[in-house]
Design an enzyme around this catalytic site. Structure first.
Site, PDB file in Angstrom:
ATOM      1  N   LYS A   1      -2.686  -1.875  -2.912  1.00 18.31           N
ATOM      2  CA  LYS A   1      -3.621  -0.830  -2.335  1.00 18.31           C
ATOM      3  C   LYS A   1      -3.183   0.458  -2.796  1.00 18.31           C
ATOM      4  O   LYS A   1      -2.292   0.985  -2.259  1.00 18.31           O
ATOM      5  CB  LYS A   1      -3.946  -1.164  -0.982  1.00 18.31           C
ATOM      6  CG  LYS A   1      -5.024  -0.315  -0.458  1.00 18.31           C
ATOM      7  CD  LYS A   1      -5.489  -0.795   1.102  1.00 18.31           C
ATOM      8  CE  LYS A   1      -6.748   0.090   1.561  1.00 18.31           C
ATOM      9  NZ  LYS A   1      -7.166  -0.366   2.897  1.00 18.31           N
TER      10      LYS A   1
ATOM     11  N   GLU B   1       0.673  -1.329   0.119  1.00 21.38           N
ATOM     12  CA  GLU B   1      -0.057   0.025  -0.009  1.00 21.38           C
ATOM     13  C   GLU B   1       1.000   1.429   0.091  1.00 21.38           C
ATOM     14  O   GLU B   1       1.147   1.883   1.037  1.00 21.38           O
ATOM     15  CB  GLU B   1      -0.861  -0.105   1.241  1.00 21.38           C
ATOM     16  CG  GLU B   1      -1.837   1.343   1.223  1.00 21.38           C
ATOM     17  CD  GLU B   1      -2.874   1.658   2.391  1.00 21.38           C
ATOM     18  OE1 GLU B   1      -3.741   2.412   2.452  1.00 21.38           O
ATOM     19  OE2 GLU B   1      -2.591   0.462   3.460  1.00 21.38           O
TER      20      GLU B   1
END
Length: 294
Positions: free
Chosen positions: A213, A176
């Site tokens: 992400k 992420e």
């Protein structure tokens, strides 16, 4: 690795629910839920209250495998129980939802326009416990604020270095590298990030798979190549501070990108709602995020 969960996460319709508020963000999450700081005196009491909140969400009939592929848990939640079962087991066995674990220890100070992750000094032990608790995958967050090539390369280098350790432990890492939605140069950040991600993905072997992400991109379908990359299980999007309505509308524009929302999922839930009100409100949020994701 659980192959049934892998197939569901890779090919199923739905989204990833982010229930991983950590120590720093827990008071804010509880306040939004209608539980003020005067309701608890110690950190243990605070975590008990937030586990109660998560338990209410997870056990709700609205929180179901028809709409939700996976759920990201905070480390303390992994070691807590729901109806006598460890949380990950409850998710997998009672709900049919793949459990993920937030493993990062927060953000380092900003340098070169980014915030790297703080060192994860107990990673091996955490991954061992994650396997014992039947966790499917992990999540770790960095933040990008400026289009600084050196900084963005450092973020992605660090994410993939840790990601390979997670893969070696038999888990699927969610990488992420969040781009701050308030960055004045958000599109430029995202273009540099995409280049670095592709460079690292191309170096993975056939048995090394990751999830990504990302912040919903300013330029629609910017991450199409990432979504289609053979080493990527799924690309999910964080709400990043956008309201649920705005996040959903932006998500709908990006084919193949699915949600991994936290605030947008729970923003209208309140501790004082009756079970009927709570379940109806959660159900509306789940369905709206699901529809934006498919």
């Amino acid at each position: 690795m659980n192959e049934k969960q892998f197939d569901k996460v890779k090919n199923g319709k739905g989204f990833i629910a982010a229930l991983d508020q950590s120590g720093g963000s827990t008071p804010k999450a509880l306040a939004a839920y209608g539980v003020n700081e005067d309701a608890y005196a110690t950190e243990d009491e605070m975590f008990t209250l937030v586990h109660d909140m998560r338990t209410r969400i997870i056990t709700s009939p609205a929180f179901d495998a028809q709409h939700i592929l996976g759920a990201i848990l905070f480390e303390q939640t992994m070691d807590s129980k729901i109806e006598g079962m460890y949380t990950a087991d409850y998710l997998a066995e009672k709900k049919g939802i793949a459990p993920f674990l937030k493993i990062d220890k927060g953000l380092a100070d900003e340098a070169n326009g980014v915030q790297l992750m703080k060192p994860i000094t107990d990673l091996d032990e955490t991954l061992k416990r994650a396997n014992e608790r039947h966790i499917f995958g992990t999540k770790m967050r960095s933040v990008i604020k400026e289009p600084n090539e050196e900084g963005i390369r450092a973020v992605v280098d660090q994410q993939f270095e840790v990601g390979k350790q997670i893969i070696a432990a038999g888990l699927v890492p969610i990488i992420e590298p969040e781009v701050d939605i308030n960055s004045a140069n958000k599109p430029a950040c995202e273009t540099l990030l995409k280049t670095e991600l592709i460079n690292h993905l191309d170096q993975l072997t056939d048995d090394e798979n990751v999830m990504l992400k990302v912040t919903i991109p300013t330029n629609v379908n910017l991450y199409k190549e990432l979504i289609q990359h053979p080493r990527v299980v799924r690309v999910v999007a964080l709400s990043g501070g956008y309201s649920a309505d705005v996040a959903n509308e932006k998500l709908k524009e990006n084919a193949g990108l699915i949600a991994s929302f936290s605030r947008a999922l729970s923003q209208d839930l309140n501790a004082n709602q009756t079970d009927s009100e709570f379940n109806e409100t959660l159900g509306q949020a789940v369905k709206s995020i699901y529809e934006a994701s498919i």
